[in-house]
Design a protein around this motif. Structure first.
Motif, short mmCIF file in Angstrom:
data_model
loop_
_atom_site.label_atom_id
_atom_site.label_comp_id
_atom_site.label_asym_id
_atom_site.label_seq_id
_atom_site.Cartn_x
_atom_site.Cartn_y
_atom_site.Cartn_z
N GLN A 74 -21.46 -53.39 -5.61
CA GLN A 74 -22.05 -54.09 -4.47
C GLN A 74 -21.04 -54.16 -3.35
O GLN A 74 -19.83 -54.09 -3.58
CB GLN A 74 -22.50 -55.51 -4.89
N TYR B 52 -31.05 -53.26 -0.77
CA TYR B 52 -30.39 -53.73 0.44
C TYR B 52 -30.90 -55.12 0.75
O TYR B 52 -32.07 -55.29 1.11
CB TYR B 52 -30.71 -52.80 1.62
N ASP B 53 -30.03 -56.11 0.58
CA ASP B 53 -30.39 -57.49 0.90
C ASP B 53 -29.97 -57.71 2.36
O ASP B 53 -28.81 -57.94 2.66
CB ASP B 53 -29.65 -58.42 -0.07
N TYR C 208 -18.25 -50.98 5.31
CA TYR C 208 -18.40 -51.73 4.05
C TYR C 208 -17.18 -52.61 3.84
O TYR C 208 -16.06 -52.23 4.20
CB TYR C 208 -18.50 -50.77 2.86
N TYR D 186 -23.31 -44.00 -3.48
CA TYR D 186 -22.98 -45.07 -4.44
C TYR D 186 -22.86 -44.49 -5.85
O TYR D 186 -21.93 -44.80 -6.60
CB TYR D 186 -24.05 -46.16 -4.40
N TYR E 65 -26.69 -53.43 -3.23
CA TYR E 65 -26.46 -53.47 -4.68
C TYR E 65 -26.99 -52.17 -5.28
O TYR E 65 -28.10 -51.75 -4.97
CB TYR E 65 -27.24 -54.64 -5.32
N TYR E 66 -26.20 -51.58 -6.14
CA TYR E 66 -26.68 -50.37 -6.84
C TYR E 66 -26.28 -50.43 -8.31
O TYR E 66 -25.13 -50.73 -8.64
CB TYR E 66 -26.10 -49.10 -6.20
N ASP E 67 -27.24 -50.17 -9.17
CA ASP E 67 -26.99 -50.18 -10.61
C ASP E 67 -27.48 -48.85 -11.18
O ASP E 67 -28.63 -48.47 -10.98
CB ASP E 67 -27.72 -51.34 -11.28
N TYR F 93 -29.42 -56.85 -8.84
CA TYR F 93 -29.37 -55.40 -9.09
C TYR F 93 -30.71 -54.87 -9.59
O TYR F 93 -31.04 -53.72 -9.38
CB TYR F 93 -28.29 -55.09 -10.13
N ARG G 119 -22.16 -50.27 -11.94
CA ARG G 119 -22.81 -50.89 -10.77
C ARG G 119 -21.79 -51.28 -9.71
O ARG G 119 -20.61 -51.44 -9.99
CB ARG G 119 -23.62 -52.12 -11.18
N THR H 122 -26.02 -57.03 2.28
CA THR H 122 -25.27 -56.63 1.09
C THR H 122 -26.08 -55.59 0.33
O THR H 122 -27.30 -55.73 0.20
CB THR H 122 -25.01 -57.86 0.17
N GLU I 82 -20.68 -55.67 1.03
CA GLU I 82 -21.29 -56.13 2.29
C GLU I 82 -21.23 -54.97 3.27
O GLU I 82 -20.23 -54.24 3.30
CB GLU I 82 -20.53 -57.32 2.83
#
Lengths: 148, 215
Positions: free
Chosen positions: B15, B47-48, B193, B87, B37-39, B207, B13, B35, B17
């Motif tokens: 993450q 995508y937050d 990033y 990712y 996140y990829y798992d 995640y 995983r 931010t 920004e």
């Protein structure tokens, strides 16, 4: 006729560009991009300095917001992450993704002809699916007759 | 050549920004910050978003969800899976060819031009009426640029990957620039990033983000 001639001229112009050399395509004018994004760079700095601030909390009269849209092109953003949604022919969208593909072309391309192509792709896909099952059932049916 | 999991380098995983700056063909612009996140286990891309408004974009399977206050406000089918993104390629240390070796493209030729090594990838013969070639360039053995063409050899998009950053052995481009050539004009998108974190075992819920109506 005029449209065909124009697209031929357009296509040959691109072909000449392609022949010019593969390395040239990887030239990037960073100065131009920096100039293009000067306002957004300033806006980014403003947002970073005012942690947690959202677009709706910034005064509409703030010059940093001139020409700034309140939403991103989500499909465009996603296209930077993997294989591109753009460039894939509309018919293939309809063929591979059915009604969802047609809808996608309808909203993204906003073009009646492209949507029609996607719909044709969708219809071909559905037709092939039906043909497959008809043939499958007939062959299977005959096999049962043979066994019986 | 041992697989990653045998030598203890299993990246699952990440993450970071991000900031996305876009300029559209009509002259309008957009700024998006947050931010990502990829798992690889959950196969979710989250995508937050903190700007322009607080919301979450979730990509799972071929569905895209836009979520505000834990409620789905829009959803649509997209032609992309989270495990076919940069990712995933970065975590698999497979970014160099943009995952093309596992697609219906095959390597046609490789040429060297100055600092660049340029590989030309052609789609499967059955697809050549629909899809054009893809050029992938590497600089210092790292992915530098990708150019996408139509079957008529028209350049439709090019993308650049620069300023690689590293975290726990994973290299990731700190900046990507995309130029998209549309009928209506050129569209530009720059994504940056920072604060890349790989294999963060905390914040599992970020995640494995979910909301009512999403499995």
């Amino acid at each position: 006729m005029k449209k065909t001639l124009l697209s031929m001229i357009f296509a040959s112009a691109f072909s000449i560009g392609a022949i010019a050399g593969n390395a040239e395509v990887f030239n990037l004018d960073e100065q131009e991009i920096n100039t293009e994004f000067a306002q957004l760079n300033e806006l980014e700095q403003f947002v970073t300095e005012n942690e947690g601030i959202t677009l709706s909390e910034i005064s509409a009269e703030n010059p940093l917001l001139a020409n700034v849209s309140n939403s991103s092109d989500i499909l465009g953003v996603l296209s930077t992450l993997g294989e591109p949604p753009f460039g894939v022919p509309s018919m293939l969208w309809g063929f591979c993704f059915g009604i969802a593909g047609v809808a996608l072309v309808y909203f993204v391309a906003d073009d009646r002809d492209e949507t029609k192509k996607a719909f044709i792709g969708c219809a071909i896909s559905a037709g092939l699916y039906i043909v497959f099952w008809v043939v499958y059932v007939l062959v299977l049916g005959n096999a049962f007759w043979f066994v019986g | 050549m041992l697989p990653n999991f045998l030598i203890g380098q299993h990246y699952f995983r990440m993450q970071a920004e991000f900031t996305i700056k876009e300029k559209f063909t009509d002259g309008k612009m957009a700024l998006t910050m947050g931010t990502v996140y990829y798992d690889r286990t959950y196969k979710k891309l989250v995508y937050d978003i903190s700007f322009p408004e607080k919301e979450t974009w979730l990509i799972v399977d071929t569905m895209f969800y836009k979520i505000v206050d834990k409620k789905i406000v829009s959803k649509m089918a997209i032609p992309m899976l989270p495990n076919s993104t940069i990712y995933e390629f970065a975590l698999m240390n497979n970014l160099d060819n943009f995952g093309l070796e596992n697609s219906f493209y095959t390597l046609d030729k490789v040429e060297k031009d100055g600092e660049l090594v340029i590989a030309s990838w052609m789609p499967d013969k059955k697809m050549q009426k629909a899809l054009g070639k893809i050029l992938v360039s590497k600089k210092n053995n790292k992915l530098f640029g990708i150019a996408f063409y139509t079957p008529a050899n028209e350049l439709i998009k090019k993308q650049f990957f620069k300023e690689y950053i590293r975290s726990s052995g994973v290299a990731f481009p700190a900046e990507t620039t995309e130029l998209l050539y549309k009928k209506s004009g050129k569209e530009t998108r720059v994504t940056t990033y920072k604060n890349l974190v790989v294999n963060n075992i905390k914040n599992d819920a970020l995640y494995n983000f979910t909301a009512p109506g999403i499995r």
